[in-house]
Motif scaffolding. Structure first.
Motif, short mmCIF file in Angstrom:
data_model
loop_
_atom_site.label_atom_id
_atom_site.label_comp_id
_atom_site.label_asym_id
_atom_site.label_seq_id
_atom_site.Cartn_x
_atom_site.Cartn_y
_atom_site.Cartn_z
N ILE A 29 0.86 -1.33 0.05
CA ILE A 29 0.17 -0.02 0.19
C ILE A 29 1.04 1.09 -0.16
CG2 ILE A 29 -1.48 1.42 1.54
CD1 ILE A 29 -2.78 -1.27 2.53
N GLU A 54 -3.97 -8.18 1.90
CA GLU A 54 -4.45 -6.91 1.72
C GLU A 54 -4.53 -6.47 3.31
OE1 GLU A 54 -5.71 -8.99 -1.88
OE2 GLU A 54 -5.75 -9.51 0.17
N ILE A 69 -5.43 4.85 1.99
CA ILE A 69 -5.04 4.14 1.02
C ILE A 69 -4.68 5.03 -0.50
CG2 ILE A 69 -4.82 2.01 -0.38
CD1 ILE A 69 -6.04 0.78 1.93
N ILE A 72 -2.59 0.58 -4.21
CA ILE A 72 -2.23 -0.74 -3.56
C ILE A 72 -2.00 -1.85 -4.70
CG2 ILE A 72 -4.85 -1.47 -3.49
CD1 ILE A 72 -3.79 -3.31 -0.75
N ILE A 92 -10.27 -2.67 1.99
CA ILE A 92 -9.73 -1.57 1.31
C ILE A 92 -10.58 -0.27 1.23
CG2 ILE A 92 -8.80 -1.18 -1.00
CD1 ILE A 92 -8.01 -4.08 -1.13
N THR A 100 -9.15 5.25 -5.60
CA THR A 100 -8.00 4.52 -4.98
C THR A 100 -7.43 3.18 -6.16
OG1 THR A 100 -8.20 4.85 -2.76
CG2 THR A 100 -7.11 3.03 -3.39
#
Length: 130
Positions: A29, A54, A69, A72, A92, A100
């Motif tokens: 990340i 994750e 984040i 990633i 996430i 993201t």
């Protein structure tokens, strides 16, 4: 994406503990603080009650003081691509914006790029992080 995020995910995969699935997975990340946080899957005998790569990386990010984040990368050994599972997608999303970027990688590098909104279009929405 910088090549360093792919490399960090690949390097993290070496720390996976996957005796049950036999599929080591690594994640990296880049957080809003610019730092890279990594994680690997860690299985236990009550499989599948281990940790995916994750959320392991998310935990490292939170413990490092970051909250968001930015992007990633995810890579798995022996699999062409390894998109995050449903639970990981929601995790996430909790710490990401709709834009993201998620990079799905193989041993050579990034193969597919998606946003978390594309990967989880109807996830639970929160404003916990503002």
């Amino acid at each position: 994406m910088s090549h360093d995020l792919f490399e960090a995910a690949r390097d993290a995969m070496a720390f996976a503990h996957a005796p049950y699935s036999k599929f080591p997975v690594g994640a990296a990340i880049r957080a809003e603080d610019g730092k890279v946080y990594t994680g690997a899957n860690i299985e236990n005998i009550s499989y599948p009650q281990g940790w995916c790569a994750e959320p392991t990386a998310i935990s490292a990010m939170i413990m490092g003081g970051a909250k968001r984040i930015v992007e990633i990368a995810v890579i798995a050994e022996k699999l062409p691509l390894c998109p995050p599972c449903g639970g990981c997608r929601q995790k996430i999303a909790e710490f990401a914006s709709p834009a993201t970027r998620i990079y799905l990688c193989d041993e050579a590098g990034v193969k597919t790029t998606m946003t978390i909104d594309e990967l989880l279009p109807h996830g639970f929405k929160t404003d916990v992080l503002g």
